[in-house]
Design a protein around this motif. Structure first.
Motif, mmCIF file in Angstrom:
data_model
loop_
_atom_site.group_PDB
_atom_site.id
_atom_site.type_symbol
_atom_site.label_atom_id
_atom_site.label_comp_id
_atom_site.label_asym_id
_atom_site.label_seq_id
_atom_site.Cartn_x
_atom_site.Cartn_y
_atom_site.Cartn_z
ATOM 1 N N GLY A 77 0.792 -1.242 -0.043
ATOM 2 C CA GLY A 77 -0.124 0.060 -0.004
ATOM 3 C C GLY A 77 0.719 1.116 -0.054
ATOM 4 N N MET A 78 1.899 1.202 0.724
ATOM 5 C CA MET A 78 2.530 2.446 0.881
ATOM 6 C C MET A 78 3.396 2.912 -0.593
ATOM 7 N N PRO A 79 4.198 1.609 -0.778
ATOM 8 C CA PRO A 79 4.996 1.926 -2.146
ATOM 9 C C PRO A 79 3.948 2.378 -3.292
ATOM 10 N N LEU A 80 2.913 1.703 -3.546
ATOM 11 C CA LEU A 80 1.847 1.897 -4.538
ATOM 12 C C LEU A 80 1.427 3.343 -4.473
ATOM 13 N N GLY A 81 0.979 3.799 -3.221
ATOM 14 C CA GLY A 81 0.107 4.847 -2.987
ATOM 15 C C GLY A 81 -1.269 4.726 -2.835
ATOM 16 N N ARG A 82 -1.907 5.700 -2.463
ATOM 17 C CA ARG A 82 -3.216 5.744 -2.365
ATOM 18 C C ARG A 82 -4.030 5.731 -3.655
ATOM 19 N N ARG A 83 -3.668 6.824 -4.509
ATOM 20 C CA ARG A 83 -4.274 6.890 -5.955
ATOM 21 C C ARG A 83 -4.231 5.804 -6.670
ATOM 22 N N ARG A 84 -3.004 5.168 -6.863
ATOM 23 C CA ARG A 84 -2.787 3.923 -7.893
ATOM 24 C C ARG A 84 -3.565 2.623 -7.232
ATOM 25 N N CYS A 85 -3.732 2.530 -5.875
ATOM 26 C CA CYS A 85 -4.214 1.242 -5.312
ATOM 27 C C CYS A 85 -5.845 1.519 -5.556
ATOM 28 N N ILE A 86 -6.425 2.753 -5.879
ATOM 29 C CA ILE A 86 -7.840 3.233 -6.188
ATOM 30 C C ILE A 86 -8.036 2.709 -7.532
ATOM 31 N N ILE A 87 -6.977 2.965 -8.492
ATOM 32 C CA ILE A 87 -7.237 2.836 -9.733
ATOM 33 C C ILE A 87 -7.189 1.372 -10.184
ATOM 34 N N ILE A 88 -6.118 0.821 -9.681
ATOM 35 C CA ILE A 88 -6.005 -0.961 -9.748
ATOM 36 C C ILE A 88 -7.267 -1.645 -9.192
ATOM 37 N N GLY A 89 -7.953 -1.075 -8.140
ATOM 38 C CA GLY A 89 -9.146 -1.729 -7.514
ATOM 39 C C GLY A 89 -10.132 -1.585 -8.705
ATOM 40 N N ASN A 90 -10.406 -0.357 -9.229
ATOM 41 C CA ASN A 90 -11.429 -0.249 -10.304
ATOM 42 C C ASN A 90 -11.263 -1.029 -11.526
ATOM 43 N N ALA A 91 -9.980 -1.297 -11.680
ATOM 44 C CA ALA A 91 -9.451 -2.279 -12.886
ATOM 45 C C ALA A 91 -9.995 -3.773 -12.687
ATOM 46 N N ILE A 93 -12.321 -4.688 -10.572
ATOM 47 C CA ILE A 93 -13.975 -4.578 -10.569
ATOM 48 C C ILE A 93 -14.375 -4.594 -12.020
ATOM 49 N N ALA A 94 -13.880 -3.842 -12.860
ATOM 50 C CA ALA A 94 -14.379 -3.989 -14.321
ATOM 51 C C ALA A 94 -14.221 -5.235 -14.853
ATOM 52 N N VAL A 95 -13.403 -5.938 -14.758
ATOM 53 C CA VAL A 95 -12.893 -7.197 -15.293
ATOM 54 C C VAL A 95 -13.909 -8.267 -14.824
ATOM 55 N N VAL A 114 -14.158 -13.366 -6.859
ATOM 56 C CA VAL A 114 -12.811 -13.038 -6.286
ATOM 57 C C VAL A 114 -12.139 -11.949 -6.836
ATOM 58 N N LEU A 115 -12.150 -11.781 -8.389
ATOM 59 C CA LEU A 115 -11.525 -10.702 -8.770
ATOM 60 C C LEU A 115 -12.297 -9.459 -8.182
ATOM 61 N N CYS A 116 -13.675 -9.325 -8.270
ATOM 62 C CA CYS A 116 -14.019 -8.025 -7.750
ATOM 63 C C CYS A 116 -13.792 -7.929 -6.052
ATOM 64 N N GLY A 117 -13.494 -9.130 -5.365
ATOM 65 C CA GLY A 117 -12.865 -9.005 -4.011
ATOM 66 C C GLY A 117 -11.892 -8.295 -3.881
ATOM 67 N N PHE A 118 -10.790 -8.722 -5.068
ATOM 68 C CA PHE A 118 -9.352 -8.172 -4.965
ATOM 69 C C PHE A 118 -9.781 -6.651 -5.190
ATOM 70 N N GLY A 119 -10.355 -6.233 -5.978
ATOM 71 C CA GLY A 119 -10.690 -4.788 -6.428
ATOM 72 C C GLY A 119 -11.355 -4.025 -5.054
ATOM 73 N N ILE A 120 -12.427 -4.540 -4.604
ATOM 74 C CA ILE A 120 -12.898 -3.976 -3.320
ATOM 75 C C ILE A 120 -11.843 -3.422 -2.093
ATOM 76 N N ALA A 121 -11.126 -4.788 -2.047
ATOM 77 C CA ALA A 121 -10.130 -4.353 -1.069
ATOM 78 C C ALA A 121 -9.079 -3.146 -1.507
ATOM 79 N N PHE A 122 -8.690 -3.201 -2.668
ATOM 80 C CA PHE A 122 -7.880 -1.912 -2.889
ATOM 81 C C PHE A 122 -8.530 -0.574 -2.860
ATOM 82 N N ILE A 123 -9.779 -0.619 -3.197
ATOM 83 C CA ILE A 123 -10.819 0.340 -2.946
ATOM 84 C C ILE A 123 -10.852 1.053 -1.545
ATOM 85 N N THR A 124 -11.606 -0.016 -0.615
ATOM 86 C CA THR A 124 -11.869 0.225 0.597
ATOM 87 C C THR A 124 -10.755 0.553 1.623
ATOM 88 N N CYS A 125 -9.621 0.046 1.031
ATOM 89 C CA CYS A 125 -8.359 0.142 2.065
ATOM 90 C C CYS A 125 -7.868 1.743 1.777
#
Length: 499
Positions: A77-91, A93-95, A114-125
């Protein structure tokens, strides 16, 4: 090129939009399957599974995936940053949304969730952290995150209204279209986040001082292209000094987070205790029965003897009532305070759940008692929306130190997803085995919620993220250093007002 004019109010509005839509997806994802999982077209599409554990496993597979990814976010989370994590999470969820809407078997839909769950974690964290760290005044932080959480509940209600409309049909579109809608939200949230910066606190924590100064100047609306000394603006200079001083205190060896400090915390800033509270407050939130109510609300009204149509309608109305309660949180979270709102709404919810349990476990039920049990859920949903959505989601990220904020936020989300999985998966099976006695579980946790907040949660209302450190600091020397920065900030503000 957007740096020149995407700043001030425009920047804050776009960040609010992106994060609110991201949280809306979490609510929509939580509710949409509950509205279609008992319909004939859905069951036909996945082969009409017969095991009592199959549907609960489909419903809760994304929460288990989110729990796993929350642990991963603690590391990246810290190396990627808040912004990139949110973008990855939305990607993700879209897939995942596309695969889920196109599913024709149980394994396929589980993989999609499971893919949506990965995305939700990135977003909500990261969304609560992002909005908290983008605030420049203490009074902004609560309403901003409360708006996001209100969007979450709007997503739950929206999913039920959409499925209520589509499930009047009897073809495959009746469940595939409601599930596919989440892809639109993911694209909106992800694309809008591309045009936003990361938070100034993240840039400073990564030692990227120029970007931190630039982002602060954009938040304040004073950025000018080609100017390199934005840090000289008095407001920016004071805020930057406050952030950097607190971060230096947090970096000291005595305040490092260790596995031992998570259990027995002797650090001057009580870092381990704060991460532990972040986990527990959201674990308790998810154990208060809300997930079972969201997933099985239609079943509760069906048990009263209502038709499927009326049961779905009342379920959608009850979740809309919960969303209305969350709107009250937006306007009261800074006036009343997080702590008092959580305590007193937990008291009222405990009373509502006690009535619900008693009426549902009566040996000789009547139509009147069943209706009363169903109706008591309306005030429960309202007060839960007011006190136990926005406040706990905000509390963990705002009490965690900057250096470990991604860990505190991810720990909280680990609590969310682990206990969501337990309540949804175990709750679904319990409905088939122990019946209404399963509601004793959330009754107990509603009472625990009041006690936990009373004894463990100081109130960070009207304090900046840096001032929150002083709420937990026990070492007098460290406390004096933190208070010295706050006093300097107050003095500079008084001088500015006087001039």
């Amino acid at each position: 090129m957007f740096d020149e004019y995407l700043q001030g109010k425009a920047l804050r509005r776009l960040s609010r939009f992106s994060c609110s839509v991201g949280f809306l997806i979490e609510g929509y994802q939580a509710g949409v399957l509950g509205g279609v999982q008992e319909t004939k077209p859905f069951l036909n599409a996945i082969g009409n599974p017969t095991g009592t554990e199959t549907i609960p496993m489909i419903a809760s597979s994304y929460t288990l995936a989110a729990a796993f990814m929350s642990c991963v976010v603690m590391l990246i989370g810290m190396p990627l940053g808040r912004r990139r994590c949110i973008i990855i999470g939305n990607a993700f969820i879209a897939v995942g949304g596309v695969v889920q809407a196109a599913s024709f078997s149980v394994p396929q839909i589980i993989v999609a969730r499971v893919l949506c769950g990965f995305g939700i974690a990135f977003i909500t964290c990261n969304v609560p952290m992002y909005m908290s760290e983008m605030s420049v005044e203490a009074r902004e932080r609560g309403p901003e995150v409360a708006i996001n959480c209100s969007s979450l509940l709007f997503g739950v209600a929206l999913s039920y209204w959409i499925t209520f409309g589509f499930t009047r049909m009897t073809n495959q579109i009746s469940w595939r279209m409601p599930i596919a809608f989440q892809c639109i939200f993911a694209i909106l949230s992800g694309v809008s986040m591309i045009f936003l910066p990361d938070t100034p606190r993240w840039y400073y924590a990564r030692d990227n001082i120029p970007e931190g100064d630039k982002t602060l100047s954009r938040i304040y609306g004073v950025y000018r292209k080609g100017v390199t000394n934005h840090g000289d603006v008095p407001e920016i200079q004071a805020m930057k000094q406050n952030i950097m001083e607190n971060f230096h205190v947090e970096e000291e060896d005595s305040n490092r987070l260790t596995l031992l400090s998570l259990v027995w915390d002797n650090t001057p800033l009580r870092v381990g205790r704060r991460v532990r509270i972040s986990f527990l407050i959201l674990a308790i939130q998810q154990s208060m029965g809300i997930n079972m109510l969201v997933y099985y609300m239609t079943l509760i009204f069906t048990n009263v003897g209502l038709s499927d149509f009326l049961a779905s309608l009342l379920a959608a109305i009850s979740l809309t009532v919960q969303w209305v309660g969350s709107l009250l949180c937006v306007v009261t979270i800074e006036r009343i305070g997080r702590r008092r709102i959580m305590m007193w709404t937990a008291c009222i919810e405990t009373c509502c759940m006690l009535i619900f349990v008693v009426l549902n476990t009566l040996q000789h039920k009547t139509v009147s008692t069943q209706w009363a049990a169903a109706m008591i859920m309306f005030p429960y949903m309202f007060f839960y929306g007011w006190g136990w959505v926005g406040c706990p989601w905000l509390y963990g990220p705002e009490i965690a130190p900057l250096r470990y904020r991604h860990i505190g936020s991810a720990a909280g989300l680990l609590g969310v997803w682990l206990f969501t999985f337990l309540t949804v998966f175990a709750g679904g099976i319990a409905f088939e085995t122990v019946g209404a006695k399963i509601w004793i579980w959330p009754l107990i946790f509603n009472a625990i919620a009041f006690l936990f907040v009373y004894f463990m949660c100081p109130d960070p209302t009207n304090k900046t993220l840096e001032e929150v450190d002083a709420l937990f600091a026990k070492d007098e020397a460290v406390l004096n250093r933190l208070n010295h920065v706050v006093d300097e900030k107050a003095t500079s503000e008084e001088i500015e007002e006087a001039t």
